[in-house]
Design an enzyme around this catalytic site. Structure first.
Site, PDB file in Angstrom:
ATOM      1  N   CYS A  78      33.401  38.141  44.430  1.00 38.79           N
ATOM      2  CA  CYS A  78      33.819  39.066  43.379  1.00 38.79           C
ATOM      3  C   CYS A  78      32.582  39.616  42.686  1.00 38.79           C
ATOM      4  CB  CYS A  78      34.689  38.326  42.353  1.00 38.79           C
ATOM      5  SG  CYS A  78      35.490  39.403  41.151  1.00 38.79           S
ATOM      6  N   CYS A 118      49.014  31.595  46.178  1.00 36.94           N
ATOM      7  CA  CYS A 118      47.933  32.283  45.469  1.00 36.94           C
ATOM      8  C   CYS A 118      46.987  32.854  46.534  1.00 36.94           C
ATOM      9  CB  CYS A 118      47.222  31.269  44.574  1.00 36.94           C
ATOM     10  SG  CYS A 118      45.877  31.972  43.631  1.00 36.94           S
ATOM     11  N   GLU A 154      39.890  31.415  50.459  1.00 37.42           N
ATOM     12  CA  GLU A 154      40.836  30.344  50.197  1.00 37.42           C
ATOM     13  C   GLU A 154      42.188  30.896  49.765  1.00 37.42           C
ATOM     14  OE1 GLU A 154      37.822  26.758  49.135  1.00 37.42           O
ATOM     15  OE2 GLU A 154      38.638  27.828  47.445  1.00 37.42           O
ATOM     16  N   CYS A 178      32.957  37.159  35.628  1.00 40.84           N
ATOM     17  CA  CYS A 178      33.574  36.536  34.455  1.00 40.84           C
ATOM     18  C   CYS A 178      32.906  35.172  34.287  1.00 40.84           C
ATOM     19  CB  CYS A 178      35.083  36.399  34.629  1.00 40.84           C
ATOM     20  SG  CYS A 178      35.885  38.003  34.849  1.00 40.84           S
ATOM     21  N   CYS A 237      42.969  27.081  39.345  1.00 37.44           N
ATOM     22  CA  CYS A 237      42.475  28.416  38.962  1.00 37.44           C
ATOM     23  C   CYS A 237      40.974  28.378  38.736  1.00 37.44           C
ATOM     24  CB  CYS A 237      43.034  28.871  37.614  1.00 37.44           C
ATOM     25  SG  CYS A 237      44.780  28.988  37.541  1.00 37.44           S
ATOM     26  N   CYS A 258      34.351  31.684  35.793  1.00 34.27           N
ATOM     27  CA  CYS A 258      35.039  31.700  37.087  1.00 34.27           C
ATOM     28  C   CYS A 258      34.072  31.359  38.205  1.00 34.27           C
ATOM     29  CB  CYS A 258      35.646  33.078  37.331  1.00 34.27           C
ATOM     30  SG  CYS A 258      36.440  33.199  38.948  1.00 34.27           S
TER      31      CYS A 258
HETATM   32  N1  SAH Z   1      40.315  38.885  39.415  1.00 37.07           N
HETATM   33  C1  SAH Z   1      41.683  38.636  39.065  1.00 37.07           C
HETATM   34  C2  SAH Z   1      42.354  37.512  39.831  1.00 37.07           C
HETATM   35  C3  SAH Z   1      41.608  36.208  40.055  1.00 37.07           C
HETATM   36  S1  SAH Z   1      41.468  34.986  38.803  1.00 37.07           S
HETATM   37  C4  SAH Z   1      41.795  38.408  37.583  1.00 37.07           C
HETATM   38  O1  SAH Z   1      40.775  38.291  36.919  1.00 37.07           O
HETATM   39  O2  SAH Z   1      42.908  38.394  37.074  1.00 37.07           O
HETATM   40  C5  SAH Z   1      43.017  34.335  38.425  1.00 37.07           C
HETATM   41  C6  SAH Z   1      43.064  33.765  36.993  1.00 37.07           C
HETATM   42  O3  SAH Z   1      42.347  32.508  36.870  1.00 37.07           O
HETATM   43  C7  SAH Z   1      42.404  34.705  36.017  1.00 37.07           C
HETATM   44  O4  SAH Z   1      43.177  34.817  34.864  1.00 37.07           O
HETATM   45  C8  SAH Z   1      41.089  34.014  35.762  1.00 37.07           C
HETATM   46  O5  SAH Z   1      40.479  34.463  34.609  1.00 37.07           O
HETATM   47  C9  SAH Z   1      41.497  32.568  35.722  1.00 37.07           C
HETATM   48  N2  SAH Z   1      40.373  31.647  35.880  1.00 37.07           N
HETATM   49  C10 SAH Z   1      39.214  31.888  36.521  1.00 37.07           C
HETATM   50  N3  SAH Z   1      38.413  30.820  36.468  1.00 37.07           N
HETATM   51  C11 SAH Z   1      39.081  29.851  35.808  1.00 37.07           C
HETATM   52  C12 SAH Z   1      38.774  28.500  35.485  1.00 37.07           C
HETATM   53  N4  SAH Z   1      37.629  27.918  35.858  1.00 37.07           N
HETATM   54  N5  SAH Z   1      39.708  27.807  34.827  1.00 37.07           N
HETATM   55  C13 SAH Z   1      40.900  28.360  34.492  1.00 37.07           C
HETATM   56  N6  SAH Z   1      41.228  29.628  34.776  1.00 37.07           N
HETATM   57  C14 SAH Z   1      40.333  30.374  35.435  1.00 37.07           C
END
Ligand code: SAH
Length: 373
Positions: free
Chosen positions: A117, A110, A97, A121, A346, A124
Protein backbone atom coordinates in the site's frame (compact mmCIF):
# COMPACT_ATOMS: atom_id res chain seq x y z
CA UNK A 1 10.91 -7.44 -10.43
CA UNK A 2 9.07 -6.21 -13.48
CA UNK A 3 5.41 -7.02 -13.68
CA UNK A 4 4.30 -7.77 -17.19
CA UNK A 5 0.61 -7.12 -17.63
CA UNK A 6 -1.28 -10.28 -18.51
CA UNK A 7 -1.31 -10.57 -22.28
CA UNK A 8 -4.27 -12.90 -22.16
CA UNK A 9 -7.72 -11.95 -20.93
CA UNK A 10 -8.28 -13.26 -17.42
CA UNK A 11 -11.74 -14.79 -17.54
CA UNK A 12 -12.10 -14.74 -13.74
CA UNK A 13 -12.01 -10.95 -13.68
CA UNK A 14 -14.70 -10.21 -16.27
CA UNK A 15 -17.97 -8.74 -15.03
CA UNK A 16 -21.15 -9.94 -16.70
CA UNK A 17 -21.20 -6.88 -18.99
CA UNK A 18 -17.55 -7.28 -19.96
CA UNK A 19 -18.04 -10.99 -20.63
CA UNK A 20 -21.06 -10.35 -22.82
CA UNK A 21 -19.29 -7.70 -24.83
CA UNK A 22 -16.34 -10.04 -25.49
CA UNK A 23 -18.60 -12.95 -26.42
CA UNK A 24 -20.72 -10.82 -28.74
CA UNK A 25 -17.53 -9.55 -30.42
CA UNK A 26 -16.62 -13.18 -31.01
CA UNK A 27 -19.97 -13.72 -32.73
CA UNK A 28 -21.53 -15.61 -29.81
CA UNK A 29 -25.08 -15.23 -28.51
CA UNK A 30 -25.41 -13.25 -25.25
CA UNK A 31 -26.76 -16.29 -23.35
CA UNK A 32 -23.28 -17.82 -23.50
CA UNK A 33 -22.31 -15.38 -20.74
CA UNK A 34 -24.36 -17.31 -18.18
CA UNK A 35 -22.87 -20.62 -19.27
CA UNK A 36 -19.28 -19.42 -19.09
CA UNK A 37 -19.67 -17.52 -15.81
CA UNK A 38 -21.33 -20.48 -14.11
CA UNK A 39 -18.45 -22.73 -15.13
CA UNK A 40 -15.97 -20.22 -13.74
CA UNK A 41 -17.65 -19.19 -10.51
CA UNK A 42 -20.14 -21.90 -9.60
CA UNK A 43 -18.26 -24.94 -10.73
CA UNK A 44 -14.81 -23.45 -10.29
CA UNK A 45 -13.23 -24.99 -13.40
CA UNK A 46 -9.50 -24.54 -13.76
CA UNK A 47 -9.10 -25.31 -17.47
CA UNK A 48 -10.95 -23.94 -20.48
CA UNK A 49 -11.60 -27.44 -21.83
CA UNK A 50 -13.62 -28.28 -18.72
CA UNK A 51 -16.41 -26.03 -20.01
CA UNK A 52 -17.89 -28.90 -21.94
CA UNK A 53 -21.15 -27.35 -23.10
CA UNK A 54 -19.60 -24.47 -25.00
CA UNK A 55 -18.58 -24.91 -28.60
CA UNK A 56 -15.15 -26.22 -29.60
CA UNK A 57 -14.71 -23.07 -31.63
CA UNK A 58 -15.21 -20.79 -28.61
CA UNK A 59 -12.96 -22.94 -26.45
CA UNK A 60 -10.25 -22.72 -29.10
CA UNK A 61 -10.67 -18.94 -29.21
CA UNK A 62 -10.45 -18.76 -25.42
CA UNK A 63 -7.35 -20.93 -25.35
CA UNK A 64 -5.65 -18.56 -27.73
CA UNK A 65 -6.59 -15.28 -26.09
CA UNK A 66 -7.80 -15.98 -22.58
CA UNK A 67 -6.89 -17.84 -19.42
CA UNK A 68 -8.27 -18.84 -16.04
CA UNK A 69 -5.68 -17.45 -13.69
CA UNK A 70 -6.30 -18.05 -10.03
CA UNK A 71 -3.76 -16.93 -7.42
CA UNK A 72 -1.80 -19.96 -6.30
CA UNK A 73 -2.07 -20.99 -2.65
CA UNK A 74 1.27 -20.96 -0.87
CA UNK A 75 0.07 -21.80 2.62
CA UNK A 76 -2.95 -22.05 4.88
CA UNK A 77 -2.99 -21.32 8.60
CA UNK A 78 -5.88 -22.12 10.91
CA UNK A 79 -6.29 -20.20 14.18
CA UNK A 80 -7.54 -21.72 17.42
CA UNK A 81 -10.72 -19.62 16.97
CA UNK A 82 -11.42 -21.02 13.48
CA UNK A 83 -10.07 -18.00 11.57
CA UNK A 84 -8.12 -19.05 8.48
CA UNK A 85 -5.43 -17.17 6.65
CA UNK A 86 -4.17 -17.99 3.19
CA UNK A 87 -0.96 -16.74 1.67
CA UNK A 88 -1.49 -16.51 -2.10
CA UNK A 89 0.91 -15.81 -4.93
CA UNK A 90 0.06 -12.73 -7.03
CA UNK A 91 1.11 -12.34 -10.66
CA UNK A 92 3.86 -9.98 -9.60
CA UNK A 93 5.53 -12.82 -7.67
CA UNK A 94 4.80 -11.25 -4.29
CA UNK A 95 2.40 -12.85 -1.87
CA UNK A 96 -0.87 -11.49 -0.56
CA UNK A 97 -3.06 -12.53 2.34
CA UNK A 98 -6.75 -13.39 2.53
CA UNK A 99 -8.51 -14.11 5.81
CA UNK A 100 -11.74 -15.99 6.62
CA UNK A 101 -13.45 -15.16 9.91
CA UNK A 102 -16.35 -17.41 10.99
CA UNK A 103 -18.80 -15.93 13.53
CA UNK A 104 -21.92 -18.00 14.16
CA UNK A 105 -23.89 -18.20 10.93
CA UNK A 106 -21.82 -15.47 9.33
CA UNK A 107 -18.53 -16.04 7.53
CA UNK A 108 -16.56 -12.95 6.55
CA UNK A 109 -13.83 -13.03 3.95
CA UNK A 110 -11.29 -10.23 4.18
CA UNK A 111 -9.86 -9.70 0.70
CA UNK A 112 -6.74 -7.83 -0.45
CA UNK A 113 -6.83 -5.34 -3.33
CA UNK A 114 -3.15 -4.48 -3.74
CA UNK A 115 0.25 -5.97 -2.97
CA UNK A 116 1.32 -3.55 -0.26
CA UNK A 117 0.00 0.00 0.00
CA UNK A 118 1.26 3.55 -0.64
CA UNK A 119 -0.82 5.32 1.97
CA UNK A 120 1.44 4.84 5.00
CA UNK A 121 -1.21 4.97 7.74
CA UNK A 122 0.97 5.07 10.83
CA UNK A 123 -0.45 2.05 12.66
CA UNK A 124 -0.87 -0.36 9.72
CA UNK A 125 1.62 -3.09 9.04
CA UNK A 126 0.73 -3.31 5.34
CA UNK A 127 1.67 0.39 5.03
CA UNK A 128 5.09 -0.40 6.49
CA UNK A 129 5.63 -2.92 3.69
CA UNK A 130 5.50 -0.26 0.99
CA UNK A 131 3.81 -0.84 -2.34
CA UNK A 132 4.54 -3.42 -5.01
CA UNK A 133 1.62 -3.69 -7.43
CA UNK A 134 -2.10 -3.64 -8.04
CA UNK A 135 -4.02 -6.90 -8.08
CA UNK A 136 -6.07 -7.66 -11.18
CA UNK A 137 -9.85 -8.09 -10.95
CA UNK A 138 -9.27 -11.83 -11.48
CA UNK A 139 -6.84 -11.96 -8.56
CA UNK A 140 -9.33 -10.17 -6.32
CA UNK A 141 -12.18 -12.52 -7.29
CA UNK A 142 -9.71 -15.42 -7.25
CA UNK A 143 -9.26 -14.96 -3.47
CA UNK A 144 -12.96 -15.74 -3.00
CA UNK A 145 -12.78 -18.69 -5.36
CA UNK A 146 -9.82 -20.16 -3.48
CA UNK A 147 -11.55 -19.57 -0.13
CA UNK A 148 -14.77 -21.25 -1.26
CA UNK A 149 -12.85 -24.27 -2.48
CA UNK A 150 -10.77 -24.54 0.69
CA UNK A 151 -13.86 -24.22 2.87
CA UNK A 152 -15.99 -26.65 0.88
CA UNK A 153 -14.70 -29.60 2.86
CA UNK A 154 -15.12 -27.79 6.17
CA UNK A 155 -18.66 -26.45 5.87
CA UNK A 156 -21.63 -28.45 4.67
CA UNK A 157 -22.65 -27.92 1.06
CA UNK A 158 -26.02 -26.47 2.11
CA UNK A 159 -24.56 -23.77 4.28
CA UNK A 160 -22.59 -21.11 2.56
CA UNK A 161 -19.20 -20.57 4.17
CA UNK A 162 -18.56 -17.04 2.89
CA UNK A 163 -21.59 -14.82 3.55
CA UNK A 164 -19.85 -11.43 3.76
CA UNK A 165 -16.91 -9.84 1.99
CA UNK A 166 -14.84 -6.92 3.19
CA UNK A 167 -12.13 -5.29 1.08
CA UNK A 168 -10.09 -4.71 4.22
CA UNK A 169 -7.08 -6.85 3.48
CA UNK A 170 -3.84 -5.48 2.07
CA UNK A 171 -4.05 -2.33 -0.02
CA UNK A 172 -6.26 0.66 -0.67
CA UNK A 173 -9.15 -0.49 -2.90
CA UNK A 174 -9.88 2.98 -4.27
CA UNK A 175 -6.33 3.34 -5.60
CA UNK A 176 -7.03 0.23 -7.69
CA UNK A 177 -10.59 1.10 -8.47
CA UNK A 178 -10.73 -0.03 -12.12
CA UNK A 179 -9.97 -3.59 -11.03
CA UNK A 180 -12.04 -3.43 -7.84
CA UNK A 181 -15.25 -2.41 -9.65
CA UNK A 182 -15.58 -5.53 -11.87
CA UNK A 183 -14.36 -7.75 -9.01
CA UNK A 184 -17.08 -6.49 -6.69
CA UNK A 185 -19.66 -6.79 -9.45
CA UNK A 186 -18.78 -10.50 -9.92
CA UNK A 187 -18.97 -11.10 -6.17
CA UNK A 188 -22.52 -9.65 -6.08
CA UNK A 189 -23.74 -11.13 -9.38
CA UNK A 190 -25.90 -14.27 -9.26
CA UNK A 191 -23.83 -15.61 -12.13
CA UNK A 192 -20.81 -14.99 -9.93
CA UNK A 193 -21.03 -15.50 -6.16
CA UNK A 194 -24.44 -13.95 -5.48
CA UNK A 195 -23.44 -12.16 -2.28
CA UNK A 196 -25.87 -9.40 -1.28
CA UNK A 197 -24.79 -5.83 -1.99
CA UNK A 198 -25.28 -5.08 1.70
CA UNK A 199 -22.73 -7.73 2.56
CA UNK A 200 -19.94 -6.66 0.23
CA UNK A 201 -18.06 -3.76 1.81
CA UNK A 202 -15.39 -1.61 0.22
CA UNK A 203 -13.20 0.05 2.84
CA UNK A 204 -11.18 3.18 2.15
CA UNK A 205 -8.73 5.35 4.04
CA UNK A 206 -10.45 8.28 2.30
CA UNK A 207 -9.69 8.60 -1.41
CA UNK A 208 -12.49 11.07 -2.10
CA UNK A 209 -12.45 10.99 -5.96
CA UNK A 210 -12.64 7.20 -5.69
CA UNK A 211 -15.81 7.43 -3.58
CA UNK A 212 -17.32 9.72 -6.21
CA UNK A 213 -16.44 7.25 -8.94
CA UNK A 214 -17.87 4.35 -6.92
CA UNK A 215 -21.18 6.14 -6.78
CA UNK A 216 -21.46 5.89 -10.57
CA UNK A 217 -20.51 2.24 -10.75
CA UNK A 218 -21.59 0.16 -7.77
CA UNK A 219 -24.06 -0.17 -4.93
CA UNK A 220 -21.82 -2.15 -2.61
CA UNK A 221 -21.53 -1.04 1.02
CA UNK A 222 -18.89 1.49 2.01
CA UNK A 223 -16.68 1.75 5.10
CA UNK A 224 -14.25 4.53 5.87
CA UNK A 225 -11.21 4.38 8.10
CA UNK A 226 -11.63 7.53 10.17
CA UNK A 227 -9.50 6.86 13.28
CA UNK A 228 -9.51 10.46 14.50
CA UNK A 229 -12.19 13.03 15.33
CA UNK A 230 -10.27 16.05 13.99
CA UNK A 231 -8.00 16.94 11.08
CA UNK A 232 -4.92 17.70 13.18
CA UNK A 233 -4.81 14.17 14.58
CA UNK A 234 -6.02 12.47 11.38
CA UNK A 235 -3.31 14.26 9.37
CA UNK A 236 -0.79 12.44 11.55
CA UNK A 237 -2.37 8.98 11.59
CA UNK A 238 -3.82 8.77 8.06
CA UNK A 239 -1.66 11.08 5.92
CA UNK A 240 -4.08 11.10 2.96
CA UNK A 241 -6.22 13.32 5.21
CA UNK A 242 -3.92 16.22 4.29
CA UNK A 243 -5.24 15.93 0.74
CA UNK A 244 -8.87 15.09 1.59
CA UNK A 245 -9.77 16.44 5.02
CA UNK A 246 -12.58 15.04 7.16
CA UNK A 247 -15.30 17.44 5.99
CA UNK A 248 -14.72 16.52 2.34
CA UNK A 249 -14.58 12.83 3.17
CA UNK A 250 -17.83 12.83 5.15
CA UNK A 251 -19.55 14.82 2.46
CA UNK A 252 -18.50 12.29 -0.25
CA UNK A 253 -19.77 9.46 1.99
CA UNK A 254 -23.07 11.19 2.56
CA UNK A 255 -23.52 11.51 -1.22
CA UNK A 256 -22.66 7.86 -1.69
CA UNK A 257 -25.13 6.69 0.96
CA UNK A 258 -27.91 8.95 -0.32
CA UNK A 259 -27.44 7.49 -3.75
CA UNK A 260 -27.92 3.98 -2.32
CA UNK A 261 -31.13 4.97 -0.59
CA UNK A 262 -32.93 2.17 1.29
CA UNK A 263 -31.71 3.53 4.63
CA UNK A 264 -28.25 2.15 4.02
CA UNK A 265 -25.46 3.84 5.93
CA UNK A 266 -21.71 4.06 5.80
CA UNK A 267 -19.58 2.23 8.38
CA UNK A 268 -16.99 4.25 10.28
CA UNK A 269 -13.89 2.30 11.30
CA UNK A 270 -12.03 3.69 14.30
CA UNK A 271 -8.88 1.93 15.44
CA UNK A 272 -8.31 2.73 19.12
CA UNK A 273 -4.66 3.51 19.91
CA UNK A 274 -3.60 3.73 23.54
CA UNK A 275 -3.23 7.36 24.65
CA UNK A 276 -3.46 8.63 21.05
CA UNK A 277 -7.16 8.66 20.10
CA UNK A 278 -8.88 6.63 22.84
CA UNK A 279 -9.49 9.25 25.53
CA UNK A 280 -12.88 10.45 26.79
CA UNK A 281 -12.47 13.79 25.02
CA UNK A 282 -11.88 11.95 21.71
CA UNK A 283 -15.16 10.09 22.16
CA UNK A 284 -16.93 13.41 22.81
CA UNK A 285 -15.36 15.03 19.77
CA UNK A 286 -16.24 12.02 17.60
CA UNK A 287 -19.87 12.05 18.77
CA UNK A 288 -20.10 15.77 17.94
CA UNK A 289 -18.47 15.27 14.53
CA UNK A 290 -20.86 12.47 13.57
CA UNK A 291 -23.97 13.90 15.25
CA UNK A 292 -25.82 14.41 11.95
CA UNK A 293 -24.08 11.70 10.00
CA UNK A 294 -26.03 8.46 9.68
CA UNK A 295 -23.55 5.63 10.27
CA UNK A 296 -22.54 2.54 12.19
CA UNK A 297 -19.29 2.76 14.12
CA UNK A 298 -16.83 -0.12 14.41
CA UNK A 299 -14.23 0.32 17.13
CA UNK A 300 -11.11 -1.77 16.52
CA UNK A 301 -8.66 -2.08 19.42
CA UNK A 302 -5.21 -1.70 17.86
CA UNK A 303 -3.52 -4.96 16.96
CA UNK A 304 0.16 -4.62 17.71
CA UNK A 305 2.96 -5.71 15.40
CA UNK A 306 6.72 -5.45 15.92
CA UNK A 307 8.07 -1.92 15.60
CA UNK A 308 4.67 -0.25 15.30
CA UNK A 309 5.34 2.27 18.05
CA UNK A 310 1.68 2.05 19.24
CA UNK A 311 0.08 0.16 22.11
CA UNK A 312 -3.21 -1.66 22.50
CA UNK A 313 -5.76 0.49 24.37
CA UNK A 314 -6.75 -0.65 27.84
CA UNK A 315 -10.05 -2.48 28.14
CA UNK A 316 -11.64 0.17 30.39
CA UNK A 317 -10.98 2.92 27.81
CA UNK A 318 -12.46 0.79 25.04
CA UNK A 319 -15.57 0.11 27.12
CA UNK A 320 -15.95 3.76 28.06
CA UNK A 321 -15.53 4.87 24.44
CA UNK A 322 -18.17 2.47 23.22
CA UNK A 323 -20.64 3.22 26.02
CA UNK A 324 -20.27 6.93 25.49
CA UNK A 325 -21.14 6.59 21.80
CA UNK A 326 -24.03 4.22 22.47
CA UNK A 327 -25.43 6.61 25.08
CA UNK A 328 -25.29 9.35 22.46
CA UNK A 329 -27.50 7.19 20.23
CA UNK A 330 -24.89 5.68 17.92
CA UNK A 331 -24.65 2.08 16.88
CA UNK A 332 -21.10 1.33 18.02
CA UNK A 333 -19.58 -2.14 18.15
CA UNK A 334 -16.17 -3.25 19.36
CA UNK A 335 -14.60 -5.60 16.87
CA UNK A 336 -13.19 -8.50 18.75
CA UNK A 337 -9.73 -9.51 17.69
CA UNK A 338 -9.77 -12.71 15.72
CA UNK A 339 -6.99 -14.92 14.52
CA UNK A 340 -4.23 -13.00 16.28
CA UNK A 341 -2.36 -16.26 16.96
CA UNK A 342 -1.78 -16.49 13.20
CA UNK A 343 -1.25 -12.72 12.66
CA UNK A 344 -4.54 -12.51 10.79
CA UNK A 345 -6.04 -9.57 12.71
CA UNK A 346 -6.71 -6.13 11.19
CA UNK A 347 -3.51 -4.38 10.28
CA UNK A 348 -1.35 -7.47 10.68
CA UNK A 349 -1.57 -8.59 7.06
CA UNK A 350 1.82 -8.23 5.59
CA UNK A 351 2.09 -10.87 2.90
CA UNK A 352 5.51 -10.93 1.34
CA UNK A 353 5.96 -7.74 -0.59
CA UNK A 354 9.03 -8.03 -2.77
CA UNK A 355 10.94 -5.07 -4.19
CA UNK A 356 8.81 -2.47 -2.56
CA UNK A 357 10.75 0.75 -2.21
CA UNK A 358 11.41 1.39 -5.87
CA UNK A 359 7.88 0.54 -6.88
CA UNK A 360 6.44 2.55 -3.99
CA UNK A 361 8.23 5.63 -5.16
CA UNK A 362 7.09 5.15 -8.73
CA UNK A 363 3.50 4.39 -7.81
CA UNK A 364 3.29 7.30 -5.40
CA UNK A 365 4.46 9.49 -8.25
CA UNK A 366 1.80 8.13 -10.61
CA UNK A 367 -0.96 8.45 -8.00
CA UNK A 368 0.22 11.98 -7.15
CA UNK A 369 0.34 13.02 -10.81
CA UNK A 370 -3.14 11.62 -11.25
CA UNK A 371 -4.11 13.93 -8.37
CA UNK A 372 -5.20 11.02 -6.18
CA UNK A 373 -2.84 11.32 -3.23
N1 SAH B 1 -7.00 0.65 2.92
C1 SAH B 1 -8.32 0.30 3.37
C2 SAH B 1 -8.51 -1.15 3.74
C3 SAH B 1 -7.45 -1.87 4.56
S1 SAH B 1 -7.32 -1.67 6.30
C4 SAH B 1 -8.71 1.20 4.52
O1 SAH B 1 -7.86 1.94 5.01
O2 SAH B 1 -9.87 1.20 4.90
C5 SAH B 1 -8.72 -2.30 7.08
C6 SAH B 1 -8.96 -1.63 8.45
O3 SAH B 1 -8.02 -2.07 9.46
C7 SAH B 1 -8.77 -0.13 8.36
O4 SAH B 1 -9.79 0.52 9.05
C8 SAH B 1 -7.43 0.05 9.01
O5 SAH B 1 -7.22 1.36 9.41
C9 SAH B 1 -7.49 -0.93 10.14
N2 SAH B 1 -6.17 -1.25 10.70
C10 SAH B 1 -4.99 -1.19 10.07
N3 SAH B 1 -3.99 -1.54 10.89
C11 SAH B 1 -4.55 -1.87 12.07
C12 SAH B 1 -4.02 -2.37 13.29
N4 SAH B 1 -2.71 -2.62 13.46
N5 SAH B 1 -4.89 -2.62 14.28
C13 SAH B 1 -6.22 -2.42 14.11
N6 SAH B 1 -6.76 -1.96 12.98
C14 SAH B 1 -5.94 -1.69 11.96
Amino acid sequence: MNVTPPDKIDLLGLSQDQMTSILVDLGEKPYRTAQVMKWLHHRSVTAIDEMTDISKKLRAEFKLNAEIHEPEMISEQVSADGTRKWLLRARSGSAIETVFIPEGTRGTLCVSSQVGCVLDCKFCSTGKQGFNSNLTAGEIVGQLRVAERQLAGVYSARKRAVTNIVLMGMGEPLLNIEQVIPAVSIMMDDLGYGISKRKVTISTAGVVPGIQRLKETTDASLAISLHAPNDALRDQLVPINRKYPIAQLLSACRDYAENLGEKRTVTIEYTLLDGVNDQAFHAEELAALLADFPCKINLIPFNPFPGSGFRRPNAANVRYFQEYLVNKGFSAMVRTTRGDDIDAACGQLAGQVADRTQRSARYRKIAAEGGLI
